[in-house]
Design a protein around this motif. Structure first.
Motif, PDB file in Angstrom:
ATOM      1  N   GLN A   1      -4.365   8.332  -3.404  1.00  0.00           N
ATOM      2  CA  GLN A   1      -5.570   7.957  -4.151  1.00  0.00           C
ATOM      3  C   GLN A   1      -5.250   6.949  -5.253  1.00  0.00           C
ATOM      4  O   GLN A   1      -5.951   6.884  -6.270  1.00  0.00           O
ATOM      5  CB  GLN A   1      -6.231   9.206  -4.745  1.00  0.00           C
ATOM      6  N   GLY A   2      -4.221   6.140  -5.042  1.00  0.00           N
ATOM      7  CA  GLY A   2      -3.827   5.129  -6.016  1.00  0.00           C
ATOM      8  C   GLY A   2      -4.965   4.172  -6.327  1.00  0.00           C
ATOM      9  O   GLY A   2      -5.883   3.987  -5.526  1.00  0.00           O
ATOM     10  N   VAL A   3      -4.884   3.581  -7.511  1.00  0.00           N
ATOM     11  CA  VAL A   3      -5.937   2.686  -7.997  1.00  0.00           C
ATOM     12  C   VAL A   3      -5.313   1.362  -8.424  1.00  0.00           C
ATOM     13  O   VAL A   3      -4.277   1.341  -9.093  1.00  0.00           O
ATOM     14  CB  VAL A   3      -6.663   3.313  -9.208  1.00  0.00           C
ATOM     15  N   VAL A   4      -5.972   0.252  -8.052  1.00  0.00           N
ATOM     16  CA  VAL A   4      -5.618  -1.074  -8.550  1.00  0.00           C
ATOM     17  C   VAL A   4      -6.850  -1.652  -9.230  1.00  0.00           C
ATOM     18  O   VAL A   4      -7.953  -1.613  -8.667  1.00  0.00           O
ATOM     19  CB  VAL A   4      -5.164  -2.022  -7.414  1.00  0.00           C
TER      20      VAL A   4
ATOM     21  N   ARG B   1      -4.461  -1.992   0.487  1.00  0.00           N
ATOM     22  CA  ARG B   1      -3.957  -2.876   1.552  1.00  0.00           C
ATOM     23  C   ARG B   1      -4.893  -4.068   1.748  1.00  0.00           C
ATOM     24  O   ARG B   1      -4.463  -5.213   1.831  1.00  0.00           O
ATOM     25  CB  ARG B   1      -3.803  -2.106   2.864  1.00  0.00           C
ATOM     26  N   ALA B   2      -6.215  -3.809   1.780  1.00  0.00           N
ATOM     27  CA  ALA B   2      -7.199  -4.887   1.957  1.00  0.00           C
ATOM     28  C   ALA B   2      -7.176  -5.855   0.768  1.00  0.00           C
ATOM     29  O   ALA B   2      -7.282  -7.071   0.954  1.00  0.00           O
ATOM     30  CB  ALA B   2      -8.591  -4.292   2.141  1.00  0.00           C
ATOM     31  N   TRP B   3      -7.035  -5.317  -0.446  1.00  0.00           N
ATOM     32  CA  TRP B   3      -6.943  -6.166  -1.640  1.00  0.00           C
ATOM     33  C   TRP B   3      -5.745  -7.104  -1.525  1.00  0.00           C
ATOM     34  O   TRP B   3      -5.857  -8.304  -1.762  1.00  0.00           O
ATOM     35  CB  TRP B   3      -6.827  -5.270  -2.880  1.00  0.00           C
ATOM     36  N   LYS B   4      -4.606  -6.547  -1.153  1.00  0.00           N
ATOM     37  CA  LYS B   4      -3.403  -7.371  -1.049  1.00  0.00           C
ATOM     38  C   LYS B   4      -3.513  -8.359   0.110  1.00  0.00           C
ATOM     39  O   LYS B   4      -3.074  -9.499   0.001  1.00  0.00           O
ATOM     40  CB  LYS B   4      -2.168  -6.476  -0.889  1.00  0.00           C
TER      41      LYS B   4
ATOM     42  N   GLY C   1      -7.386   4.018  -3.219  1.00  0.00           N
ATOM     43  CA  GLY C   1      -6.837   4.479  -1.945  1.00  0.00           C
ATOM     44  C   GLY C   1      -5.994   3.397  -1.286  1.00  0.00           C
ATOM     45  O   GLY C   1      -6.169   2.205  -1.520  1.00  0.00           O
ATOM     46  N   ARG C   2      -5.078   3.857  -0.444  1.00  0.00           N
ATOM     47  CA  ARG C   2      -4.136   2.923   0.189  1.00  0.00           C
ATOM     48  C   ARG C   2      -4.817   1.877   1.064  1.00  0.00           C
ATOM     49  O   ARG C   2      -4.385   0.728   1.089  1.00  0.00           O
ATOM     50  CB  ARG C   2      -3.098   3.701   0.987  1.00  0.00           C
TER      51      ARG C   2
ATOM     52  N   ALA D   1       0.823  -1.215   0.000  1.00  0.00           N
ATOM     53  CA  ALA D   1       0.000   0.000   0.000  1.00  0.00           C
ATOM     54  C   ALA D   1       0.855   1.261   0.000  1.00  0.00           C
ATOM     55  O   ALA D   1       0.499   2.263  -0.636  1.00  0.00           O
ATOM     56  CB  ALA D   1      -0.950  -0.004   1.184  1.00  0.00           C
ATOM     57  N   ARG D   2       1.992   1.224   0.680  1.00  0.00           N
ATOM     58  CA  ARG D   2       2.878   2.398   0.730  1.00  0.00           C
ATOM     59  C   ARG D   2       3.525   2.720  -0.612  1.00  0.00           C
ATOM     60  O   ARG D   2       4.058   3.810  -0.793  1.00  0.00           O
ATOM     61  CB  ARG D   2       3.949   2.209   1.802  1.00  0.00           C
TER      62      ARG D   2
END
Length: 108
Positions: free
Chosen positions: A31-34, A48-51, A43-44, A25-26
């Motif tokens: 406001q990053g997008v995956v 983080r939850a996705w990973k 968002g981070r 996440a860092r």
């Protein structure tokens, strides 16, 4: 075969991916997008939850090519592990901003 030279934020992401969701996440802008498997995480905290959801699978990512097209770094990788459908070649599309990842999209 010469070593592949990845942009620093991409190399940082691949290294962080072996350490855990917080480190991944860092690597992103606030406001990053995956985009992965038809879902979008913004968002981070969402990243983080996705990973964190993928930590039940062990895998290895081996990049084999990188090219820059229209401001997007296309990184092609071999991915193998304990996930369904393992051994796959995929492309990670990174858009970078100020030394961080603004967006990352996975395509097969």
């Amino acid at each position: 075969m010469p070593a592949l030279t990845l942009p620093e934020p991409v190399a940082a992401y691949l290294a962080a991916d072996t350490h855990g969701p917080d480190e991944v996440a860092r690597c992103f802008t606030p406001q990053g997008v995956v985009r992965d498997m038809g879902l979008t995480y913004v968002g981070r905290e969402a990243i983080r939850a996705w990973k964190a959801a993928s930590t039940s699978y062990a895998y290895v990512v081996v990049p084999f090519s990188v090219e820059l097209i229209d401001g997007v770094h296309l990184v092609s990788c071999h991915v193998a592990g304990s996930f369904p459908g393992s051994h796959v070649d995929l492309t990670m599309r990174f858009r970078l901003e100020r030394g961080l990842i603004a967006s990352l999209e996975f395509t097969v």
